[in-house]
Design a protein around this motif. Structure first.
Motif, PDB file in Angstrom:
ATOM      1  N   PRO A  31      67.057  24.628  24.225  1.00  0.00           N
ATOM      2  CA  PRO A  31      66.269  23.747  23.354  1.00  0.00           C
ATOM      3  C   PRO A  31      66.329  22.301  23.840  1.00  0.00           C
ATOM      4  CG  PRO A  31      67.720  25.154  22.055  1.00  0.00           C
ATOM      5  CD  PRO A  31      68.099  25.341  23.498  1.00  0.00           C
ATOM      6  N   PHE A  32      65.191  21.670  23.868  1.00  0.00           N
ATOM      7  CA  PHE A  32      64.998  20.263  24.212  1.00  0.00           C
ATOM      8  C   PHE A  32      65.177  19.941  25.692  1.00  0.00           C
ATOM      9  CE2 PHE A  32      66.375  20.427  19.756  1.00  0.00           C
ATOM     10  CZ  PHE A  32      65.204  19.982  19.170  1.00  0.00           C
ATOM     11  N   PHE A  33      65.327  20.964  26.544  1.00  0.00           N
ATOM     12  CA  PHE A  33      65.380  20.701  27.987  1.00  0.00           C
ATOM     13  C   PHE A  33      63.957  20.553  28.496  1.00  0.00           C
ATOM     14  CE2 PHE A  33      65.045  21.967  32.408  1.00  0.00           C
ATOM     15  CZ  PHE A  33      65.976  21.120  32.982  1.00  0.00           C
ATOM     16  N   THR A  34      63.674  19.444  29.137  1.00  0.00           N
ATOM     17  CA  THR A  34      62.363  19.230  29.738  1.00  0.00           C
ATOM     18  C   THR A  34      62.481  18.294  30.925  1.00  0.00           C
ATOM     19  OG1 THR A  34      60.074  18.505  29.385  1.00  0.00           O
ATOM     20  CG2 THR A  34      61.774  17.322  28.165  1.00  0.00           C
ATOM     21  N   THR A  35      61.637  18.504  31.892  1.00  0.00           N
ATOM     22  CA  THR A  35      61.550  17.577  33.021  1.00  0.00           C
ATOM     23  C   THR A  35      60.303  16.713  32.864  1.00  0.00           C
ATOM     24  OG1 THR A  35      60.307  19.186  34.336  1.00  0.00           O
ATOM     25  CG2 THR A  35      62.718  19.181  34.585  1.00  0.00           C
ATOM     26  N   LYS A  36      59.604  16.892  31.732  1.00  0.00           N
ATOM     27  CA  LYS A  36      58.332  16.188  31.530  1.00  0.00           C
ATOM     28  C   LYS A  36      58.311  15.370  30.242  1.00  0.00           C
ATOM     29  CE  LYS A  36      55.956  19.477  34.311  1.00  0.00           C
ATOM     30  NZ  LYS A  36      54.794  20.231  34.595  1.00  0.00           N
ATOM     31  N   ARG A  37      59.479  14.816  29.870  1.00  0.00           N
ATOM     32  CA  ARG A  37      59.551  14.023  28.649  1.00  0.00           C
ATOM     33  C   ARG A  37      58.567  12.850  28.702  1.00  0.00           C
ATOM     34  NH1 ARG A  37      62.392  15.574  24.854  1.00  0.00           N
ATOM     35  NH2 ARG A  37      64.123  16.246  26.143  1.00  0.00           N
ATOM     36  N   ASP A  38      58.430  12.218  29.877  1.00  0.00           N
ATOM     37  CA  ASP A  38      57.521  11.073  30.013  1.00  0.00           C
ATOM     38  C   ASP A  38      56.053  11.467  29.857  1.00  0.00           C
ATOM     39  OD1 ASP A  38      57.800  12.487  32.432  1.00  0.00           O
ATOM     40  OD2 ASP A  38      57.170  10.748  33.609  1.00  0.00           O
ATOM     41  N   LEU A  39      55.768  12.751  29.939  1.00  0.00           N
ATOM     42  CA  LEU A  39      54.403  13.237  29.743  1.00  0.00           C
ATOM     43  C   LEU A  39      54.202  13.848  28.360  1.00  0.00           C
ATOM     44  CD1 LEU A  39      53.889  14.948  33.221  1.00  0.00           C
ATOM     45  CD2 LEU A  39      53.051  12.713  32.474  1.00  0.00           C
ATOM     46  N   GLY A  40      55.214  13.705  27.492  1.00  0.00           N
ATOM     47  CA  GLY A  40      55.103  14.196  26.127  1.00  0.00           C
ATOM     48  C   GLY A  40      55.755  15.541  25.886  1.00  0.00           C
ATOM     49  N   GLY A  41      56.458  16.071  26.878  1.00  0.00           N
ATOM     50  CA  GLY A  41      57.132  17.356  26.700  1.00  0.00           C
ATOM     51  C   GLY A  41      58.292  17.237  25.722  1.00  0.00           C
ATOM     52  N   THR A  42      58.470  18.265  24.893  1.00  0.00           N
ATOM     53  CA  THR A  42      59.571  18.262  23.920  1.00  0.00           C
ATOM     54  C   THR A  42      60.700  19.197  24.339  1.00  0.00           C
ATOM     55  OG1 THR A  42      58.607  20.060  22.622  1.00  0.00           O
ATOM     56  CG2 THR A  42      58.012  17.793  21.990  1.00  0.00           C
ATOM     57  N   GLY A  43      60.424  20.107  25.258  1.00  0.00           N
ATOM     58  CA  GLY A  43      61.437  21.055  25.685  1.00  0.00           C
ATOM     59  C   GLY A  43      61.648  22.182  24.692  1.00  0.00           C
ATOM     60  N   LEU A  44      60.671  22.438  23.850  1.00  0.00           N
ATOM     61  CA  LEU A  44      60.813  23.498  22.850  1.00  0.00           C
ATOM     62  C   LEU A  44      59.988  24.747  23.161  1.00  0.00           C
ATOM     63  CD1 LEU A  44      60.875  21.403  19.576  1.00  0.00           C
ATOM     64  CD2 LEU A  44      62.768  22.604  20.664  1.00  0.00           C
ATOM     65  N   GLY A  45      59.006  24.642  24.007  1.00  0.00           N
ATOM     66  CA  GLY A  45      58.093  25.757  24.258  1.00  0.00           C
ATOM     67  C   GLY A  45      58.779  27.030  24.710  1.00  0.00           C
ATOM     68  N   LEU A  46      59.530  26.975  25.800  1.00  0.00           N
ATOM     69  CA  LEU A  46      60.179  28.189  26.306  1.00  0.00           C
ATOM     70  C   LEU A  46      61.361  28.593  25.451  1.00  0.00           C
ATOM     71  CD1 LEU A  46      59.949  27.782  30.157  1.00  0.00           C
ATOM     72  CD2 LEU A  46      58.852  29.500  28.729  1.00  0.00           C
ATOM     73  N   SER A  47      61.998  27.630  24.804  1.00  0.00           N
ATOM     74  CA  SER A  47      63.109  27.948  23.900  1.00  0.00           C
ATOM     75  C   SER A  47      62.612  28.784  22.724  1.00  0.00           C
ATOM     76  CB  SER A  47      63.754  26.658  23.400  1.00  0.00           C
ATOM     77  OG  SER A  47      64.711  26.922  22.419  1.00  0.00           O
ATOM     78  N   VAL A  48      61.535  28.350  22.117  1.00  0.00           N
ATOM     79  CA  VAL A  48      60.950  29.075  20.988  1.00  0.00           C
ATOM     80  C   VAL A  48      60.408  30.425  21.460  1.00  0.00           C
ATOM     81  CG1 VAL A  48      59.060  29.059  19.304  1.00  0.00           C
ATOM     82  CG2 VAL A  48      60.442  27.011  19.637  1.00  0.00           C
ATOM     83  N   SER A  49      59.720  30.433  22.594  1.00  0.00           N
ATOM     84  CA  SER A  49      59.170  31.686  23.126  1.00  0.00           C
ATOM     85  C   SER A  49      60.271  32.695  23.419  1.00  0.00           C
ATOM     86  CB  SER A  49      58.384  31.413  24.410  1.00  0.00           C
ATOM     87  OG  SER A  49      57.290  30.558  24.141  1.00  0.00           O
TER      88      SER A  49
END
Length: 68
Positions: free
Chosen positions: A17-35
Motif C-alpha cells: 500500500p502507498f508504494f509508487t514511483t509516480k507520486r509526482d504524476l498523481g500516483g497514490t500507490g493503491l491500485g495494485l495493492s487493492v487489486s
C-alpha cells in the motif's frame, strides 16, 4: 503494458500500500495493492512479469467454479 518496465527492486514492493514511483504524476500507490487484495479474497493469484525497456504483464489466475 508497453511502458518502460519495472525494476527488480520495485517489483518487490508494487503490491505494498502507498508504494509508487509516480507520486509526482498523481500516483497514490493503491491500485495494485487493492487489486492484489481483491484477487486474494477470491482465492486467486496475481503474477507480474516485467522487462526493463519492454513493458509489464499482469496475469490473474482464479480457481474454476463448480457452481451451476
Amino acid at each position: 503494458d508497453e511502458g518502460i518496465g519495472i525494476s527488480e527492486e520495485d517489483l518487490q514492493h508494487i503490491r505494498d500500500p502507498f508504494f509508487t514511483t509516480k507520486r509526482d504524476l498523481g500516483g497514490t500507490g493503491l491500485g495494485l495493492s487493492v487489486s492484489a487484495r481483491i484477487v486474494k479474497e477470491h482465492n486467486g493469484t496475481m503474477k507480474i512479469d516485467s522487462v526493463i525497456g519492454k513493458g509489464t504483464v499482469a496475469t490473474l489466475y482464479f480457481p474454476a467454479s463448480n457452481r451451476v
